[in-house]
Scaffold this active site. Structure first.
Site, PDB file in Angstrom:
ATOM      1  N   SER A 124     -10.507  -6.283 -58.239  1.00 20.71           N
ATOM      2  CA  SER A 124      -9.903  -6.488 -59.557  1.00 20.71           C
ATOM      3  C   SER A 124     -10.526  -7.691 -60.238  1.00 20.71           C
ATOM      4  CB  SER A 124      -8.412  -6.745 -59.338  1.00 20.71           C
ATOM      5  OG  SER A 124      -7.833  -7.274 -60.510  1.00 20.71           O
ATOM      6  N   TYR A 148      -0.983 -11.434 -54.964  1.00 13.07           N
ATOM      7  CA  TYR A 148      -1.692 -10.154 -55.125  1.00 13.07           C
ATOM      8  C   TYR A 148      -3.190 -10.399 -55.259  1.00 13.07           C
ATOM      9  CZ  TYR A 148      -3.900  -6.343 -57.673  1.00 13.07           C
ATOM     10  OH  TYR A 148      -4.784  -5.380 -58.087  1.00 13.07           O
ATOM     11  N   LYS A 152      -6.774  -9.486 -52.810  1.00 13.27           N
ATOM     12  CA  LYS A 152      -8.050  -8.876 -53.230  1.00 13.27           C
ATOM     13  C   LYS A 152      -9.217  -9.767 -52.820  1.00 13.27           C
ATOM     14  CE  LYS A 152      -6.439  -5.164 -55.159  1.00 13.27           C
ATOM     15  NZ  LYS A 152      -6.563  -3.921 -54.382  1.00 13.27           N
ATOM     16  N   PHE A 177     -11.341  -3.845 -64.604  1.00  8.49           N
ATOM     17  CA  PHE A 177     -10.661  -4.592 -65.655  1.00  8.49           C
ATOM     18  C   PHE A 177      -9.326  -3.876 -65.918  1.00  8.49           C
ATOM     19  CE2 PHE A 177     -13.217  -8.309 -66.573  1.00  8.49           C
ATOM     20  CZ  PHE A 177     -14.165  -8.121 -65.578  1.00  8.49           C
TER      21      PHE A 177
HETATM   22  P1  NAD Z   1      -0.842   2.779 -57.655  1.00  5.56           P
HETATM   23  O1  NAD Z   1       0.302   1.983 -57.149  1.00  5.56           O
HETATM   24  O2  NAD Z   1      -0.588   3.841 -58.655  1.00  5.56           O
HETATM   25  O3  NAD Z   1      -1.647   3.430 -56.427  1.00  5.56           O
HETATM   26  C1  NAD Z   1      -1.707   2.839 -55.144  1.00  5.56           C
HETATM   27  C2  NAD Z   1      -1.276   3.898 -54.144  1.00  5.56           C
HETATM   28  O4  NAD Z   1      -1.350   3.358 -52.821  1.00  5.56           O
HETATM   29  C3  NAD Z   1       0.152   4.376 -54.352  1.00  5.56           C
HETATM   30  O5  NAD Z   1       0.167   5.781 -54.431  1.00  5.56           O
HETATM   31  C4  NAD Z   1       0.902   3.877 -53.123  1.00  5.56           C
HETATM   32  O6  NAD Z   1       1.941   4.746 -52.742  1.00  5.56           O
HETATM   33  C5  NAD Z   1      -0.213   3.789 -52.104  1.00  5.56           C
HETATM   34  N1  NAD Z   1       0.007   2.818 -51.027  1.00  5.56           N
HETATM   35  C6  NAD Z   1       0.358   1.499 -51.137  1.00  5.56           C
HETATM   36  N2  NAD Z   1       0.442   0.946 -49.912  1.00  5.56           N
HETATM   37  C7  NAD Z   1       0.124   1.929 -49.012  1.00  5.56           C
HETATM   38  C8  NAD Z   1       0.042   1.960 -47.606  1.00  5.56           C
HETATM   39  N3  NAD Z   1       0.311   0.890 -46.835  1.00  5.56           N
HETATM   40  N4  NAD Z   1      -0.301   3.126 -46.995  1.00  5.56           N
HETATM   41  C9  NAD Z   1      -0.558   4.224 -47.735  1.00  5.56           C
HETATM   42  N5  NAD Z   1      -0.499   4.257 -49.077  1.00  5.56           N
HETATM   43  C10 NAD Z   1      -0.159   3.111 -49.715  1.00  5.56           C
HETATM   44  O7  NAD Z   1      -1.930   1.738 -58.216  1.00  5.56           O
HETATM   45  P2  NAD Z   1      -3.265   1.993 -59.046  1.00  5.56           P
HETATM   46  O8  NAD Z   1      -3.079   1.419 -60.397  1.00  5.56           O
HETATM   47  O9  NAD Z   1      -3.710   3.399 -58.900  1.00  5.56           O
HETATM   48  O10 NAD Z   1      -4.247   1.021 -58.267  1.00  5.56           O
HETATM   49  C11 NAD Z   1      -5.093   1.480 -57.220  1.00  5.56           C
HETATM   50  C12 NAD Z   1      -5.832   0.298 -56.644  1.00  5.56           C
HETATM   51  O11 NAD Z   1      -6.565  -0.358 -57.676  1.00  5.56           O
HETATM   52  C13 NAD Z   1      -4.913  -0.775 -56.038  1.00  5.56           C
HETATM   53  O12 NAD Z   1      -5.533  -1.304 -54.883  1.00  5.56           O
HETATM   54  C14 NAD Z   1      -4.850  -1.823 -57.119  1.00  5.56           C
HETATM   55  O13 NAD Z   1      -4.591  -3.103 -56.607  1.00  5.56           O
HETATM   56  C15 NAD Z   1      -6.241  -1.742 -57.716  1.00  5.56           C
HETATM   57  N6  NAD Z   1      -6.311  -2.233 -59.112  1.00  5.56           N
HETATM   58  C16 NAD Z   1      -5.467  -1.700 -60.049  1.00  5.56           C
HETATM   59  C17 NAD Z   1      -5.506  -2.183 -61.351  1.00  5.56           C
HETATM   60  C18 NAD Z   1      -4.559  -1.649 -62.401  1.00  5.56           C
HETATM   61  O14 NAD Z   1      -4.382  -2.316 -63.430  1.00  5.56           O
HETATM   62  N7  NAD Z   1      -3.952  -0.480 -62.231  1.00  5.56           N
HETATM   63  C19 NAD Z   1      -6.412  -3.193 -61.707  1.00  5.56           C
HETATM   64  C20 NAD Z   1      -7.271  -3.699 -60.733  1.00  5.56           C
HETATM   65  C21 NAD Z   1      -7.207  -3.188 -59.419  1.00  5.56           C
HETATM   66  N1  UFG Z   2       1.407  -8.178 -72.501  1.00  6.57           N
HETATM   67  C1  UFG Z   2       2.372  -8.297 -73.475  1.00  6.57           C
HETATM   68  N2  UFG Z   2       3.565  -7.671 -73.279  1.00  6.57           N
HETATM   69  C2  UFG Z   2       3.835  -6.931 -72.168  1.00  6.57           C
HETATM   70  C3  UFG Z   2       2.841  -6.819 -71.166  1.00  6.57           C
HETATM   71  C4  UFG Z   2       1.637  -7.467 -71.366  1.00  6.57           C
HETATM   72  O1  UFG Z   2       2.167  -8.943 -74.494  1.00  6.57           O
HETATM   73  O2  UFG Z   2       4.950  -6.388 -72.038  1.00  6.57           O
HETATM   74  C5  UFG Z   2       0.084  -8.806 -72.734  1.00  6.57           C
HETATM   75  C6  UFG Z   2      -0.315  -9.825 -71.691  1.00  6.57           C
HETATM   76  O3  UFG Z   2       0.161 -11.098 -72.029  1.00  6.57           O
HETATM   77  C7  UFG Z   2      -1.840  -9.710 -71.716  1.00  6.57           C
HETATM   78  C8  UFG Z   2      -2.089  -8.230 -72.058  1.00  6.57           C
HETATM   79  O4  UFG Z   2      -0.886  -7.771 -72.665  1.00  6.57           O
HETATM   80  O5  UFG Z   2      -2.368 -10.484 -72.752  1.00  6.57           O
HETATM   81  C9  UFG Z   2      -2.392  -7.365 -70.838  1.00  6.57           C
HETATM   82  O6  UFG Z   2      -1.381  -7.565 -69.860  1.00  6.57           O
HETATM   83  P1  UFG Z   2      -1.221  -6.587 -68.597  1.00  6.57           P
HETATM   84  O7  UFG Z   2      -0.030  -7.035 -67.834  1.00  6.57           O
HETATM   85  O8  UFG Z   2      -1.264  -5.168 -69.045  1.00  6.57           O
HETATM   86  O9  UFG Z   2      -2.576  -6.828 -67.787  1.00  6.57           O
HETATM   87  P2  UFG Z   2      -3.197  -8.162 -67.165  1.00  6.57           P
HETATM   88  O10 UFG Z   2      -4.528  -8.365 -67.828  1.00  6.57           O
HETATM   89  O11 UFG Z   2      -2.252  -9.275 -67.198  1.00  6.57           O
HETATM   90  O12 UFG Z   2      -3.396  -7.744 -65.638  1.00  6.57           O
HETATM   91  C10 UFG Z   2      -3.859  -6.458 -65.217  1.00  6.57           C
HETATM   92  C11 UFG Z   2      -3.290  -6.148 -63.843  1.00  6.57           C
HETATM   93  C12 UFG Z   2      -3.844  -7.130 -62.844  1.00  6.57           C
HETATM   94  C13 UFG Z   2      -5.343  -7.078 -62.883  1.00  6.57           C
HETATM   95  C14 UFG Z   2      -5.859  -7.345 -64.268  1.00  6.57           C
HETATM   96  C15 UFG Z   2      -7.346  -7.204 -64.330  1.00  6.57           C
HETATM   97  O13 UFG Z   2      -1.872  -6.242 -63.862  1.00  6.57           O
HETATM   98  O14 UFG Z   2      -3.441  -6.756 -61.550  1.00  6.57           O
HETATM   99  O15 UFG Z   2      -5.260  -6.435 -65.197  1.00  6.57           O
HETATM  100  O16 UFG Z   2      -7.713  -5.994 -63.783  1.00  6.57           O
HETATM  101  F1  UFG Z   2      -5.838  -8.011 -62.058  1.00  6.57           F
END
Ligand code: NAD
Ligand code: UFG
Length: 337
Positions: A124, A148, A152, A177
């Site tokens: 991330s 969290y 990572k 991102f």
């Molecule tokens: P998500 O929660 O929708 O998907 C993660 C999945 O992993 C879920 O289905 C959950 O049930 C499963 N899981 C969690 N722990 C587990 C375990 N111990 N055993 C088996 N399954 C398990 O999240 P997502 O948004 O699809 O994110 C996927 C990956 O990408 C995550 O590692 C997350 O940290 C990373 N990531 C997400 C974002 C974002 O903004 N969505 C940004 C950067 C990185």
């Molecule tokens: N924001 C609001 N109101 C809300 C939620 C968010 O104004 O209800 C704003 C935040 O302040 C920020 C932007 O919207 O400026 C995006 O916020 P998000 O919570 O959607 O995303 P972040 O960039 O804070 O973080 C996300 C994931 C992290 C990840 C990061 C980069 O939550 O886990 O993107 O991948 F690390």
């Protein structure tokens, strides 16, 4: 090639499974449904018209995870499974460390035992902490501001050490991102439990009438309109990035690191405006104080992924909002609609 997808029922994992199946890869999916459900797995099968083995298994359950390796010849792993809520990770840090770190250690020990030497990992942009400038390149200094993010960064280090010790192992660290959007069909999308933490699902739930108004966290940042700026990327573009990583890097031992972003920054107010256009309604919002830990701006320089993987995001902000709206308006309660 047979790919084990951990967390394949989740938001990014399910979209990646669809792209993998469409590109004729074989997949095996593992998920414990901690943050997802069986309907997502059924939807992958319906959209692609293809079947695949699914195991409801927790990565912490070594015995049952090992059965997956015994019953299937795995060539590569795409590892999405993990807990991902920043705020929650500050309240229950031990659960985050145990689930994300121990789960990955068990997975990688089994990979070693069964001679699986390719892993693509969901990292991330959070590993860049408070970046000194934008756009962010892969060689920026790394730090974290919450448990969290620390999982990572620690996992990146663990995988790097594992690659140093095993000259057959290929590790690709994909630093995402801000993924948003949904599958074109409107059948698959993000299904957050409870009140969303992230901006896009919150805006979408206001648009559909489930929440009253958007809370904009601060309008006094040093950005063009004062609100936070992020690099939003369509989840299908992100999914395709994984296919490219597998195609190009899977058989090249060592550690490969890529930013997956668009290289464009949009503010909170830009997102609200784009979503209003997509849904044809006004989205009420109020300005609240800054959210602790937030940064002003975060966007990628994605040139390395373009140069080395031949990948770049092609879907713009309008398409991201239109696709999110198609999913949200037809599935106001996610997969339980
Ligand atoms: P998500 O929660 O929708 O998907 C993660 C999945 O992993 C879920 O289905 C959950 O049930 C499963 N899981 C969690 N722990 C587990 C375990 N111990 N055993 C088996 N399954 C398990 O999240 P997502 O948004 O699809 O994110 C996927 C990956 O990408 C995550 O590692 C997350 O940290 C990373 N990531 C997400 C974002 C974002 O903004 N969505 C940004 C950067 C990185
Ligand atoms: N924001 C609001 N109101 C809300 C939620 C968010 O104004 O209800 C704003 C935040 O302040 C920020 C932007 O919207 O400026 C995006 O916020 P998000 O919570 O959607 O995303 P972040 O960039 O804070 O973080 C996300 C994931 C992290 C990840 C990061 C980069 O939550 O886990 O993107 O991948 F690390």
């Amino acid at each position: 090639m047979n790919i084990l997808v951990t967390g394949g029922a989740g938001y990014i994992g399910s979209h990646t499974c669809v792209e993998l199946l469409n590109a004729c890869y074989d997949i095996v999916v593992v998920d414990n449904f901690d943050n997802s459900c069986m309907k997502a797995v059924d939807t992958i099968k319906r959209i692609t018209g293809k079947d695949f083995p699914f195991y409801e298994v927790d990565l912490l359950d070594r015995e049952n995870l090992e059965k997956v390796f015994i019953e299937n010849k795995i060539d590569a792993v795409i590892h999405f499974a993990g807990l991902k809520a920043v705020g929650e990770s500050t309240q229950i840090p031990l659960r985050y460390y145990h689930n994300n770190i121990t789960g990955t250690l068990i997975l990688m020990e089994l990979m070693e035992k069964y001679d699986v030497n390719n892993i693509v990992f969901s990292s991330s942009a959070t590993v860049y902490g408070m970046p000194k400038s934008v756009p962010i390149t892969e060689d920026f200094p790394l730090s974290t501001t919450n448990p969290y993010g620390s999982t990572k960064l620690m996992l990146e280090q663990i995988m790097t050490d594992a690659a140093k010790a095993n000259d057959k192992l290929s590790v690709t660290l994909l630093r995402y991102f801000n993924p948003i959007g949904a599958h074109k069909s409107g059948e698959m999308g993000e299904d957050p439990q409870g009140i969303p933490n992230n901006l896009l699902p919150y805006v979408a739930q206001v648009a559909v009438g489930k929440l009253e108004k958007v809370h904009v966290f601060g309008n006094d940042y040093p950005t063009p309109d004062g609100t936070g700026v992020r690099d939003y990327i369509h989840v299908v573009d992100l999914a395709i990035g994984h296919l490219k990583a597998i195609e190009v890097r899977a058989n090249e031992p060592g550690v490969h690191i890529y930013n997956l972003g668009t290289g464009n920054g949009y503010s909170v107010l830009d997102i609200i405006k784009s979503f209003e256009k997509a849904c044809g309604k006004e989205i009420p919002y109020v300005i609240d104080p800054r959210r602790p830990g937030d940064i002003a701006e975060c966007w990628a320089n994605p040139a390395k992924a373009k140069r080395e993987l031949g990948w770049e995001a092609t879907r713009g902000i309008e398409e991201m909002c239109e696709d999110s709206w198609r999913w949200q308006s037809t599935h106001p309660n996610g997969y339980n609609s």
